[in-house]
Write a protein that holds these residues in place. Structure first.
Motif, PDB file in Angstrom:
ATOM      1  N   PRO A  57       0.805  -1.118  -0.255  1.00  0.00           N
ATOM      2  CA  PRO A  57      -0.061   0.073   0.021  1.00  0.00           C
ATOM      3  C   PRO A  57       0.865   1.248  -0.029  1.00  0.00           C
ATOM      4  CG  PRO A  57       0.234  -0.982   2.420  1.00  0.00           C
ATOM      5  CD  PRO A  57       0.706  -1.971   1.279  1.00  0.00           C
ATOM      6  N   LEU A  58       2.168   0.991  -0.014  1.00  0.00           N
ATOM      7  CA  LEU A  58       3.029   2.300   0.029  1.00  0.00           C
ATOM      8  C   LEU A  58       3.849   2.457  -1.507  1.00  0.00           C
ATOM      9  CD1 LEU A  58       4.667   2.035   3.445  1.00  0.00           C
ATOM     10  CD2 LEU A  58       2.864   3.204   2.774  1.00  0.00           C
ATOM     11  N   ALA A  59       3.472   1.667  -2.443  1.00  0.00           N
ATOM     12  CA  ALA A  59       3.945   1.758  -3.781  1.00  0.00           C
ATOM     13  C   ALA A  59       3.042   1.845  -4.764  1.00  0.00           C
ATOM     14  CB  ALA A  59       4.841   0.352  -4.005  1.00  0.00           C
ATOM     15  N   GLY A  60       3.468   2.404  -5.963  1.00  0.00           N
ATOM     16  CA  GLY A  60       2.738   2.490  -6.993  1.00  0.00           C
ATOM     17  C   GLY A  60       1.924   3.812  -7.115  1.00  0.00           C
ATOM     18  N   ASP A  61       0.981   3.991  -8.165  1.00  0.00           N
ATOM     19  CA  ASP A  61       0.324   5.103  -8.170  1.00  0.00           C
ATOM     20  C   ASP A  61      -0.952   5.129  -7.355  1.00  0.00           C
ATOM     21  OD1 ASP A  61      -1.746   3.631  -9.412  1.00  0.00           O
ATOM     22  OD2 ASP A  61      -1.203   4.352 -11.568  1.00  0.00           O
ATOM     23  N   LEU A  62      -1.625   6.189  -7.239  1.00  0.00           N
ATOM     24  CA  LEU A  62      -2.923   6.269  -6.328  1.00  0.00           C
ATOM     25  C   LEU A  62      -3.684   5.090  -6.449  1.00  0.00           C
ATOM     26  CD1 LEU A  62      -4.065   7.820  -3.952  1.00  0.00           C
ATOM     27  CD2 LEU A  62      -5.232   9.133  -5.558  1.00  0.00           C
ATOM     28  N   ALA A  63      -4.115   4.626  -7.624  1.00  0.00           N
ATOM     29  CA  ALA A  63      -4.913   3.590  -7.838  1.00  0.00           C
ATOM     30  C   ALA A  63      -4.414   2.300  -7.364  1.00  0.00           C
ATOM     31  CB  ALA A  63      -5.445   3.471  -9.436  1.00  0.00           C
ATOM     32  N   ALA A  64      -3.223   2.108  -7.776  1.00  0.00           N
ATOM     33  CA  ALA A  64      -2.456   0.763  -7.201  1.00  0.00           C
ATOM     34  C   ALA A  64      -2.300   0.627  -5.718  1.00  0.00           C
ATOM     35  CB  ALA A  64      -1.194   0.737  -7.808  1.00  0.00           C
ATOM     36  N   ARG A  65      -2.019   1.911  -5.027  1.00  0.00           N
ATOM     37  CA  ARG A  65      -2.048   1.779  -3.627  1.00  0.00           C
ATOM     38  C   ARG A  65      -3.408   1.695  -2.711  1.00  0.00           C
ATOM     39  NH1 ARG A  65       0.752   6.582  -4.430  1.00  0.00           N
ATOM     40  NH2 ARG A  65      -0.749   7.785  -3.278  1.00  0.00           N
ATOM     41  N   TYR A  66      -4.607   2.146  -3.261  1.00  0.00           N
ATOM     42  CA  TYR A  66      -5.758   1.936  -2.971  1.00  0.00           C
ATOM     43  C   TYR A  66      -6.214   0.457  -2.823  1.00  0.00           C
ATOM     44  CZ  TYR A  66      -6.978   6.615  -1.110  1.00  0.00           C
ATOM     45  OH  TYR A  66      -7.180   7.919  -0.737  1.00  0.00           O
ATOM     46  N   GLN A  67      -5.834  -0.052  -4.210  1.00  0.00           N
ATOM     47  CA  GLN A  67      -6.159  -1.607  -4.660  1.00  0.00           C
ATOM     48  C   GLN A  67      -5.398  -2.495  -3.649  1.00  0.00           C
ATOM     49  OE1 GLN A  67      -8.661  -2.929  -6.760  1.00  0.00           O
ATOM     50  NE2 GLN A  67      -7.809  -4.497  -5.111  1.00  0.00           N
ATOM     51  N   ALA A  68      -4.122  -1.913  -3.088  1.00  0.00           N
ATOM     52  CA  ALA A  68      -3.247  -2.851  -2.304  1.00  0.00           C
ATOM     53  C   ALA A  68      -3.686  -2.619  -0.900  1.00  0.00           C
ATOM     54  CB  ALA A  68      -1.904  -2.273  -2.157  1.00  0.00           C
ATOM     55  N   MET A  69      -4.381  -1.508  -0.455  1.00  0.00           N
ATOM     56  CA  MET A  69      -4.814  -1.389   0.734  1.00  0.00           C
ATOM     57  C   MET A  69      -6.090  -2.248   1.005  1.00  0.00           C
ATOM     58  SD  MET A  69      -4.969   2.922   0.986  1.00  0.00           S
ATOM     59  CE  MET A  69      -3.627   3.551   0.673  1.00  0.00           C
ATOM     60  N   ALA A  70      -7.007  -2.310  -0.154  1.00  0.00           N
ATOM     61  CA  ALA A  70      -8.133  -3.236  -0.123  1.00  0.00           C
ATOM     62  C   ALA A  70      -7.785  -4.622  -0.039  1.00  0.00           C
ATOM     63  CB  ALA A  70      -9.138  -2.965  -1.461  1.00  0.00           C
ATOM     64  N   ASP A  71      -6.562  -4.974  -0.921  1.00  0.00           N
ATOM     65  CA  ASP A  71      -6.136  -6.272  -0.526  1.00  0.00           C
ATOM     66  C   ASP A  71      -5.640  -6.712   0.699  1.00  0.00           C
ATOM     67  OD1 ASP A  71      -6.781  -6.928  -3.406  1.00  0.00           O
ATOM     68  OD2 ASP A  71      -4.781  -6.250  -4.023  1.00  0.00           O
ATOM     69  N   VAL A  72      -4.952  -5.922   1.452  1.00  0.00           N
ATOM     70  CA  VAL A  72      -4.634  -6.178   2.577  1.00  0.00           C
ATOM     71  C   VAL A  72      -5.643  -6.135   3.712  1.00  0.00           C
ATOM     72  CG1 VAL A  72      -3.051  -5.406   4.519  1.00  0.00           C
ATOM     73  CG2 VAL A  72      -2.291  -5.292   2.373  1.00  0.00           C
ATOM     74  N   ARG A  73      -6.723  -5.214   3.567  1.00  0.00           N
ATOM     75  CA  ARG A  73      -7.758  -5.256   4.401  1.00  0.00           C
ATOM     76  C   ARG A  73      -8.551  -6.606   4.354  1.00  0.00           C
ATOM     77  NH1 ARG A  73      -9.003   0.131   2.618  1.00  0.00           N
ATOM     78  NH2 ARG A  73     -10.587  -0.749   1.286  1.00  0.00           N
ATOM     79  N   ALA A  74      -8.544  -7.117   3.037  1.00  0.00           N
ATOM     80  CA  ALA A  74      -9.210  -8.467   2.669  1.00  0.00           C
ATOM     81  C   ALA A  74      -8.560  -9.658   3.467  1.00  0.00           C
ATOM     82  CB  ALA A  74      -9.772  -8.611   1.322  1.00  0.00           C
ATOM     83  N   GLY A  75      -7.112  -9.529   3.409  1.00  0.00           N
ATOM     84  CA  GLY A  75      -6.441 -10.357   3.860  1.00  0.00           C
ATOM     85  C   GLY A  75      -6.100 -10.605   5.493  1.00  0.00           C
ATOM     86  N   ALA A  76      -4.990 -10.567   5.768  1.00  0.00           N
ATOM     87  CA  ALA A  76      -4.449 -10.521   7.224  1.00  0.00           C
ATOM     88  C   ALA A  76      -4.881  -9.141   8.034  1.00  0.00           C
ATOM     89  CB  ALA A  76      -3.004 -10.990   7.165  1.00  0.00           C
ATOM     90  N   GLY A  77      -4.980  -8.066   7.124  1.00  0.00           N
ATOM     91  CA  GLY A  77      -5.182  -6.851   7.604  1.00  0.00           C
ATOM     92  C   GLY A  77      -3.987  -5.815   8.132  1.00  0.00           C
ATOM     93  N   HIS A  78      -2.917  -6.586   7.594  1.00  0.00           N
ATOM     94  CA  HIS A  78      -1.591  -6.179   7.956  1.00  0.00           C
ATOM     95  C   HIS A  78      -0.423  -6.712   7.030  1.00  0.00           C
ATOM     96  CE1 HIS A  78      -0.457  -9.741  10.260  1.00  0.00           C
ATOM     97  NE2 HIS A  78      -1.636  -9.604  10.904  1.00  0.00           N
TER      98      HIS A  78
END
Length: 404
Positions: A15-36
């Protein structure tokens, strides 16, 4: 100790890498996974529950974007100062800029907003686009924080430049010693300190109050401590608020229907500001260091470990916010977000930032019939790694009847 059994995020979910859309997608992936997830800055926590918990546990998590543990105490900026000294410094800052002390500042904010909007309209009188970041979002926070601190607003361009230079140095890995990182800025603030120490009747502003404040053991603050906190307040008062204002303006310029609705119902101005804070969090992350072993969001955290609180991710957590990725003006509790933190260490400048953003939007609604992005608009996002904002926002503005 609790164990989180949710699946890990997919490879590459940073969630700290890529453009804004990529970061928001990564945030969603982390929330859907382990949360961290592990990142280069430390373990990133993505859920609203974990971030809220971490922000509230101020005796356990302390620090800032850079590791300040090796700095002398007088060189540590306010967010990274541990309790009980943190509370004493906050009380001094709050004595001027907390919500209950803003009555004396609000007329200045409104008058300055009116002058800036009038100047923007004058610049757009020939129908050419005007850059609303340059005209409104950049100058207002700089002028206001100068007013609050008691330094000359004529130096606002220097403050903005120095703020940008300090933040750029932070992005290059500066160690957090503001005076060593930017000697020119530090020398300016030291002259302000010296003038107050020499004055028989110094102005009642933040610098004077810091000079006469006391540490937790009853000693007066050193010049280094006053200088550090003053420099921090100038940077913080500039960066976060101009990001907030710029984000609000871009949303309204992109949504003529929304701008028309806000003009028709000025009570929606406050809602726009709060929803912008949630949906487009000006501060995307906060970094801290754990002082003791424990857990956060079901994940073990060892004492000394660096952690990252995903403010932007928490503010888009669907378990807390319905339709979280949509900018909506009908949320039942608009201030239900973590953009300014929460708990004992909530941002001391939150009320000031809100006041500036709402003043600009009210003035725009009064004097501008419509605004839209210039036809050749190309996004220029804020390059600061922890921030979300606009560096440029050329817009076509149409004055309201009688304005101009």
């Amino acid at each position: 100790m609790a164990t989180d059994h949710r699946p890990s995020p997919p490879p590459g979910a940073d969630p700290l890498a890529g453009d804004l859309a990529a970061r928001y997608q990564a945030m969603a992936d982390v929330r859907a996974g382990a949360g961290h997830v592990a990142t280069a800055m430390g373990r990133y926590f993505a859920t609203e529950e974990a971030v809220r918990q971490g922000l509230r546990e101020v005796d356990r998590f302390v620090g800032s974007m850079v590791d300040t543990s090796a700095l002398p105490p007088d060189e540590v900026i306010l967010p990274a100062v541990p309790e009980p000294e943190h509370g004493r410094l906050r009380a001094i800052v709050n004595s001027v800029i907390a919500a209950r002390h803003l009555d004396d500042v609000l007329p200045f904010i409104r008058d300055t907003s009116a002058e800036l909007v009038a100047a923007a309209l004058a610049a757009a009188s020939d129908g050419r686009p005007v850059d609303l970041v340059e005209a409104l979002a950049d100058p207002l926070p700089t002028v206001v924080i100068a007013h609050v601190l008691g330094v000359s607003p004529d130096d606002r361009d220097r403050f903005r430049q120095w703020s940008d230079e300090l933040l750029a140095a932070q992005g290059r890995g500066a160690d957090g010693d503001l005076a060593r990182t930017h000697p020119e800025f530090a020398a300016y603030v030291q002259r302000e300190i010296d003038s107050r120490r020499a004055a028989a009747d110094p102005p009642d502003d933040v610098i004077t109050r810091l000079i006469h404040g006391e540490t937790a053991d009853g000693a007066r603050l050193s010049d280094a401590a006053v200088r550090t906190q003053t420099m921090f307040l100038i940077v913080a008062g500039n960066e976060t608020t101009r990001n907030l204002i710029g984000n609000c303006l871009r949303t309204l310029a992109e949504r003529p229907d929304m701008y028309a609705a806000v003009r028709a119902d000025r009570a929606l101005v406050d809602v726009v500001v709060e929803e912008s804070l949630r949906h487009d969090s000006p501060v995307q992350i906060l970094a801290r260091q754990a002082l003791a072993d424990g857990s956060l969001g079901g994940c073990p955290v060892a004492g000394g470990e660096r952690v990252v609180f995903g403010i932007a991710s928490a503010n888009r957590d669907a378990s807390r916010h319905a339709d979280a990725d949509t900018f909506r003006l009908d949320r039942p509790y608009p201030r239900d977000h973590l953009a300014f933190g929460t708990g004992a260490h909530v941002c001391p400048g939150a009320a000031l930032a809100r006041a500036e953003a709402t003043a600009i939007l009210h003035e725009l609604c009064e004097r501008v019939e419509s605004l839209e992005l210039a036809p050749d608009f190309v996004p220029r996002p804020n390059p600061v790694f922890w921030a979300l904002g606009q560096r440029s926002l050329p817009c076509v503005v149409t004055p309201a009847g009688g304005a101009g």
